[in-house]
Design an enzyme around this catalytic site. Structure first.
Site, PDB file in Angstrom:
ATOM      1  CG  ASP A 244       9.661   7.703  -0.537  1.00 41.66           C
ATOM      2  OD1 ASP A 244      10.405   7.295   0.365  1.00 41.66           O
ATOM      3  OD2 ASP A 244       8.499   8.101  -0.344  1.00 41.66           O
ATOM      4  CD  GLU A 281      11.352   3.532   1.527  1.00 39.13           C
ATOM      5  OE1 GLU A 281      11.358   3.482   2.767  1.00 39.13           O
ATOM      6  OE2 GLU A 281      10.836   4.462   0.897  1.00 39.13           O
TER       7      GLU A 281
END
Length: 579
Positions: A244, A281
């Site tokens: 993330d 990401e």
């Protein structure tokens, strides 16, 4: 049994295991580490008291049966009897499916989700990408406020529940990717600062002080997060991790944490004899994210590509607010640039950021599979005020066009759960904070955020209301009704075509796009495939192909394949895949 904990600034540390207290001694060979022996086995509850403070769960707890504020429990990783021998499945030819355990079914558990894996195998996807499952306060939430990255959320089923899910997925031939959060811990239940310098004031992120990756004590902090990633991959037989918001991992050391992590995962892959991979990401639009470590890159296997999403979203919806503004000026041109070069912002000016952004990818050397393409994700749906999906606004034809470009393009495609049948259930932001003050702060903050964009408070769902989570659960009756059944069949057909006709090693330089901004058609060509869409509401588009004749492999809506004149004719809101 040996218990260890890193507490470099402590004067005293005591182990509490099985209801007994045991003084711990400094480890003479590892600075800052404490150790003690105690009688314990699978399920024994334990914790550590630092300088006579409260008994806290182990930062490396593998199970928190009573939640983040309770004691840890010993886990015997060999206790689970795996049913399926799994050789692994890498990213070549992958079709990812993002899934949130708590809303994939109304029951919201690993076991309930496993009961629906047959649907995914029949759909043709190759990997399930689970949203974060680290423990967080309460029962239901997105998972990005987890506080124990070595453990698994107990209401979902805990570590054994995750193993059962992975085992079941492997039995269906599906790989499993897990979304992990290294850039911050949640606002409630984070006790790491009481053990050591896990965070630093040298850098700040949207969540506060940054994770300590480069200040004094950062060697152990890096090892803490790397160790958690390796433990999840090894002990739960995962196939990969999605990392993330890696742009929030601020690291000024010569070797970036992500390069260190990717090297460790490669070493574990060699040790286990099966492929493992990392997907980032990243908001940086930086080719170095996936460049090999030997070429001064970070060595990650792939990265999410928001630019493809933004361009596609503006072309489909006409939305132009916020970060969509630059894409919306000429959406098909933006989509064409993103489809052929991965990034729209590749050193160009970003009005949303007020500066130039990104770096161009070497199209001659870079394979398209390094970038994950999608029309929807948890972020792009859930961070809207009402959590509305594309299918709640678009015609089935436009949804079919989006699917054709994503699933038959050269990039690694990803679907968000329910997208395959055009689900119209919203996916909203929901929390279950147990601290009343934090719950109210989140509620007010959410309303204030969207009020600045013109939304009234009544339009913003209360994150703490259990009904918000229930509204976000998939309706499994939808796929049996029209137009959902037709969209599901379309997605299944496109994935089958991808498997038969799309090379997993296509380079960006071999992707070509033609389009007409005014007439709203676009045609993408790579390998022997043409993928064409007509996004216009009326009128037949005449789309010139690079060949005189082409065989129709699949179509949605009105389609007339070229028969010698090289013109593909597509009706409004129609799509075609030809060879």
């Amino acid at each position: 049994m040996l218990f260890e904990v890193w507490a470099p600034q402590a004067r005293r540390v005591a182990l509490h295991a099985g209801g007994e207290e045991h003084p711990m001694r400094r480890d003479p060979e590892r600075e800052g580490w404490w150790r003690a022996e105690a009688s314990a086995g699978h399920g024994t509850r334990y914790g550590f008291a630092v300088d006579d403070g409260p008994v806290l769960p182990d930062p490396r707890a593998r199970r928190l049966p009573d939640g983040p504020d309770g004691l840890a429990a010993v886990v015997d990783q060999g206790a689970y009897a795996w049913r399926h021998d799994w050789q692994g499945r890498d990213l070549d030819g992958a079709v990812l499916y993002e899934l949130h355990v708590g809303t994939f079914t109304e029951a919201g558990t690993f076991d309930a989700a496993a009961g629906r894996l047959g649907h995914l195998a029949d759909l043709g996807v190759t990997h399930v990408e689970l949203m974060p499952v680290s423990p967080f306060p309460g029962t239901h939430g997105w998972g990005y406020d987890g506080v124990a990255p070595w453990a698994v959320h107990e209401p979902y089923g805990g570590p054994e529940g995750l193993k059962r899910f992975v085992d079941a997925a492997h039995g269906h031939g599906l790989g499993v990717v897990l979304d992990v959060v290294h850039n911050h811990l949640g606002p409630s239940g984070n006790r790491l600062p009481e053990f050591g310098p896990y965070f630093t004031e040298r850098h700040h992120t949207p969540w506060g002080s940054a994770v300590n990756l480069d200040a004094p004590g950062s060697d152990e902090v890096r090892a803490y997060f790397t160790g958690s990633a390796l433990a999840l991959l090894r002990d739960h037989r995962l196939d990969g991790l999605r990392l993330d918001a890696v742009h929030a991992l601020i690291d000024e050391r010569a070797e970036h944490f992500l390069a260190e992590l990717s090297a460790a995962v490669d070493a574990l892959s060699a040790e286990l004899g099966r492929p493992l991979f990392l997907i980032a990401e990243s908001d940086r639009n930086d080719p170095r994210t996936t460049a090999p470590r030997g070429e001064h890159g970070l060595g990650l296997d792939a990265q999410w590509d928001d630019d493809i999403h933004h361009a596609l979203h503006t072309a489909l919806t006409g939305e132009a607010q916020g970060y969509y503004a630059d894409f919306a000026r000429a959406p098909l041109a933006a989509l064409a640039k993103s489809l052929t070069g991965a990034f729209f912002h590749d050193g160009t000016y970003s009005s949303f950021r007020g500066r130039r952004h990104g770096l161009a990818v070497d199209r001659t050397a870079t394979e398209a599979r390094r970038f994950v393409a999608y029309a929807q994700t948890h972020d792009q749906i859930g961070n809207r005020a009402r959590g509305d999906r594309l299918a709640s606004h678009l015609s089935p034809g436009l949804a079919a066009c989006a699917a054709a470009l994503v699933l038959c393009g050269p990039y690694t495609p990803m679907l968000f759960m329910g997208e395959e049948w055009g689900a119209r259930t919203p996916w909203q932001y929901f929390t279950d904070h147990q601290d009343p003050e934090l719950a109210e702060a989140v509620r007010r903050g959410r309303r204030r955020e969207f009020a600045a964009h013109g939304w009234s408070e009544a339009d913003v769902p209360d994150p703490q209301d259990p009904a918000t989570r229930l509204r976000s659960c998939l309706d499994w009756d939808e796929p049996h009704r029209e137009p959902h059944a037709a969209l599901l069949a379309w997605h299944r057909a496109l994935i089958a075509l991808r498997r038969a006709h799309v090379s997993p090693r296509t380079r960006l330089v071999d992707v070509h796009v033609a389009y007409d901004e005014e007439r709203r058609w676009l045609c993408m060509r790579h390998g022997g495939l043409h993928v064409a869409v007509n996004l216009a509401e009326e009128g037949t588009a005449e789309i010139p192909l690079s060949v005189h004749t082409a065989a129709e492999l699949a179509s949605w809506g009105e389609c007339e394949a070229p028969e010698g004149d090289g013109l593909l004719r597509l009706g409004p809101h129609s799509a075609a895949v030809l060879r």
